[in-house]
Design a protein around this motif. Structure first.
Motif, PDB file in Angstrom:
ATOM      1  N   GLY A  30      37.020 -56.252  58.563  1.00  0.00           N
ATOM      2  CA  GLY A  30      35.742 -55.526  57.776  1.00  0.00           C
ATOM      3  C   GLY A  30      35.431 -56.388  56.388  1.00  0.00           C
ATOM      4  N   PHE A  31      34.367 -55.752  56.273  1.00  0.00           N
ATOM      5  CA  PHE A  31      33.185 -55.565  54.755  1.00  0.00           C
ATOM      6  C   PHE A  31      34.324 -55.032  53.485  1.00  0.00           C
ATOM      7  N   PHE A  32      35.198 -54.031  54.133  1.00  0.00           N
ATOM      8  CA  PHE A  32      35.400 -53.248  52.925  1.00  0.00           C
ATOM      9  C   PHE A  32      36.794 -54.342  52.588  1.00  0.00           C
ATOM     10  N   TYR A 142      30.198 -62.121  51.629  1.00  0.00           N
ATOM     11  CA  TYR A 142      29.869 -61.425  52.279  1.00  0.00           C
ATOM     12  C   TYR A 142      28.593 -60.283  52.202  1.00  0.00           C
ATOM     13  N   LEU A 143      28.261 -60.522  50.894  1.00  0.00           N
ATOM     14  CA  LEU A 143      26.607 -59.994  50.205  1.00  0.00           C
ATOM     15  C   LEU A 143      25.455 -60.564  51.360  1.00  0.00           C
ATOM     16  N   GLN A 144      25.349 -61.133  51.751  1.00  0.00           N
ATOM     17  CA  GLN A 144      24.317 -61.671  52.113  1.00  0.00           C
ATOM     18  C   GLN A 144      23.919 -60.808  53.580  1.00  0.00           C
ATOM     19  N   ASN A 145      25.577 -61.081  54.521  1.00  0.00           N
ATOM     20  CA  ASN A 145      25.296 -59.916  55.906  1.00  0.00           C
ATOM     21  C   ASN A 145      25.298 -58.672  55.343  1.00  0.00           C
ATOM     22  N   ASP A 191      32.884 -47.429  62.013  1.00  0.00           N
ATOM     23  CA  ASP A 191      30.880 -47.504  62.395  1.00  0.00           C
ATOM     24  C   ASP A 191      30.308 -48.608  61.929  1.00  0.00           C
ATOM     25  N   ILE A 192      30.304 -48.877  60.396  1.00  0.00           N
ATOM     26  CA  ILE A 192      29.983 -49.997  59.887  1.00  0.00           C
ATOM     27  C   ILE A 192      30.637 -51.449  60.701  1.00  0.00           C
ATOM     28  N   GLU A 263      15.226 -58.096  61.869  1.00  0.00           N
ATOM     29  CA  GLU A 263      16.109 -56.844  60.787  1.00  0.00           C
ATOM     30  C   GLU A 263      16.384 -55.837  61.897  1.00  0.00           C
ATOM     31  N   ASP A 264      15.428 -55.080  62.495  1.00  0.00           N
ATOM     32  CA  ASP A 264      15.992 -54.206  63.107  1.00  0.00           C
ATOM     33  C   ASP A 264      16.705 -54.337  64.445  1.00  0.00           C
ATOM     34  N   ARG A 265      16.745 -55.581  64.672  1.00  0.00           N
ATOM     35  CA  ARG A 265      17.136 -56.268  65.878  1.00  0.00           C
ATOM     36  C   ARG A 265      18.950 -56.532  65.617  1.00  0.00           C
TER      37      ARG A 265
END
Length: 542
Positions: A30-32, A142-145, A191-192, A263-265
């Motif tokens: 994951g991201f974290f 990962y900052l951009q994503n 969830d993220i 961005e919403d997609r």
């Protein structure tokens, strides 16, 4: 004559080892890299209270301690009653920490000392507020994503912190941290990860897979499509499509996705059988095979009866639709119904009240569960310590304690909270949407998507025009209206007969028809938050 004065030593809290304050409970890939709870000790400075990490790949302890010092740097003498975000970047270590600072009282049920000391006969703990930090550590690469989830983080962090505050006040520290991580922090991280995994492709679907055409008219009906698009735009492009046919649901999702930005997609997804409701997605499908059938109860959001979930109290119907940051439209493809929550600004008040009540309910229910589990004498068997298993005093498909009331309806969208319906049916469509659909249906298939996107760009231009007008002339217009109303009333005249130009006439000059104002405001709200409140409350336009 000298007098000997004996001073008792100050008892300093022992620094916990990495093994004592670290839990490997976060999901992998994951991201974290870690989530930290940090606090300021008046005796030893910044201290890491607890670290939650994945099984592998966590930064070493010295790096995390350096992060903790950087986060609390300059924050010692500053007091605040609100939760404040703070971003720290360690360039050489390749880490970024999204942190949230808050004040809380240390747990009074623990011998753990935060910022207090024991002197002489005044033994005990001083109940003083301490500065805490909840920090999410992410690799810099990962900052951009990850940047697209900053809004999600800032929206959910206050709720997580209020829950943790409540747990600190009523539970032992180790129990509070474990319950917080197991039932709230880890699900949020999941969830993220799910939002990233199910994200819709940036490019649109094939023109033959949308409902704007003869096939869509046969499947849904023109009037239903018009109402769905209208409500979708009125609720800031936040929509849930429900039904029992994946293909038909995705046809509607593809149609509504034409009105989303790129961005919403990226925060939307198609319908899947195992997908559960995620409040932070803009557009999503919930597969519900038993919808519309008699005896429909106890069915999970993913449509599978008895399907397990980490959060059992979030199964059943769409209880947590008020967790969405925007008003929400529900499109029922089985019964051809379109429903929506209250729109802004009423929705903001409703959501705020809901979050406060829900947070209090979660804290009270958890403390009650822990107390009942300890009283049952099972805490030493089949489970670790004083932490009750997730299914203890919980029923799948319930609201976990009657928060929403025990009423069971055939339609899981027909939910009431505090005596009022959460959603209401949409009866009509906006004229600009009706005209759009009528024009698109008459075009060749390969031109339809491009025409809709061009129409959406025109809608954004109207919204920008409205935003610029409100910024430049809005306050002055409101003052003129209030002054004119006062003058007319003092003269005994009806304010409605005033010669002053009405806001409705002004909007028409801006190219905004009053009947389409809800759609334009839905788009303008994304550009200038709170513009809807200004127009509806201060300018008196509904």
């Amino acid at each position: 004559m000298s007098q000997n004065i004996s001073f008792e030593s100050i008892s300093l809290p022992a620094t916990p080892t990495a093994a004592e304050n670290r839990s490997h409970c976060l999901p992998e890939n994951g991201f974290f890299l870690a989530v930290m709870s940090v606090y300021w000790s008046n005796l030893v400075g910044p201290r890491i209270e607890h670290i939650w990490t994945p099984p592998v790949g966590c930064p070493d302890e010295s790096t995390l301690n350096l992060l903790a010092k950087q986060i609390l740097n300059g924050e010692v003498m500053r007091t605040t009653d609100v939760i404040e975000p703070k971003m720290v970047v360690l360039q050489e270590e390749g880490l970024i920490a999204m942190s949230y600072l808050y004040n809380a009282n240390p747990s009074t049920t623990d011998s753990h000392s935060y910022s207090t000391m024991t002197l002489g006969s005044t033994a005990g703990t001083l109940a003083m507020s301490t500065k805490f930090v909840l920090s999410f550590v992410v690799p810099l690469v990962y900052l951009q994503n990850f940047s697209s989830f900053f809004g999600v983080m800032s929206d959910h962090a206050p709720v997580l912190i209020e829950i943790l505050r409540g747990f600190r006040a009523g539970l032992r520290l180790n129990v509070a941290l474990d319950m917080f991580a197991d039932e709230h922090l880890v699900p949020f991280v999941e969830d993220i990860m799910t939002m990233e995994a199910v994200a819709m492709a940036i490019e649109g679907a094939k023109a033959s897979h949308i409902a704007l055409g003869r096939e869509g008219d046969q499947v849904f009906g023109r009037e239903f499509i018009n109402r769905a698009i209208t409500s979708h735009l009125q609720t800031n492009s936040s929509t849930v499509v429900i039904g029992n046919n994946i293909t038909i649901m995705n046809m509607m999702i593809n149609t509504l996705a034409l009105f989303l930005s790129a961005e919403d997609r990226a925060k939307s997804c198609h319908a899947r059988k195992q997908h559960r409701y995620l409040p932070d997605l803009f557009l999503q499908g919930i597969y519900t095979p038993s919808i519309g059938k008699q005896g429909h109860s106890g069915t999970g959001m993913d449509g599978e009866k008895g399907q397990g979930s980490r959060r059992l109290d979030k199964n059943g119907r769409l209880y947590h639709i008020l967790s969405s940051p925007f008003p929400t439209t529900i499109v029922d493809t089985v019964r051809c119904k379109v429903e929506q929550t209250e729109r802004l600004p009423k929705y903001s008040t409703l959501r705020s009240d809901y979050q406060k009540e829900h947070t209090k309910c979660v804290v009270d229910r958890t403390i009650s569960r822990v107390s009942a589990w300890n009283a049952s004498g099972q805490s030493g068997h089949l489970h670790h310590g004083s932490i009750p298993p997730l299914n203890f005093q919980k029923n799948s498909g319930s609201d976990g304690g009657g928060f929403w009331g025990g009423k069971r309806e055939n339609s899981w969208t027909n939910v009431e909270w505090k005596g009022q319906k959460v959603v209401k049916e949409v009866q009509g469509a906006a004229p600009m949407v009706e005209n759009l659909v009528r024009c698109v249906v008459g075009l060749p298939i390969e031109m339809r998507e491009g025409y809709v996107r061009q129409w959406r760009r025109g809608l954004v231009k109207r919204a920008l025009t409205l935003v610029k007008y409100v910024k430049n002339e809005g306050v002055e217009l409101v003052q003129q209206l209030e002054q004119q109303k006062f003058v007319d009333t003092s003269k005994g005249e009806n304010p409605a007969n005033s010669q002053a130009q009405s806001p409705q006439a002004i909007f028409q000059q801006l190219g905004v028809d009053p009947s389409d104002l809800g759609i334009v405001l839905g788009t303008a709200e994304r550009i200038l938050p709170s513009i809807t409140e200004f127009v509806r409350v201060h300018m008196g336009i509904e």
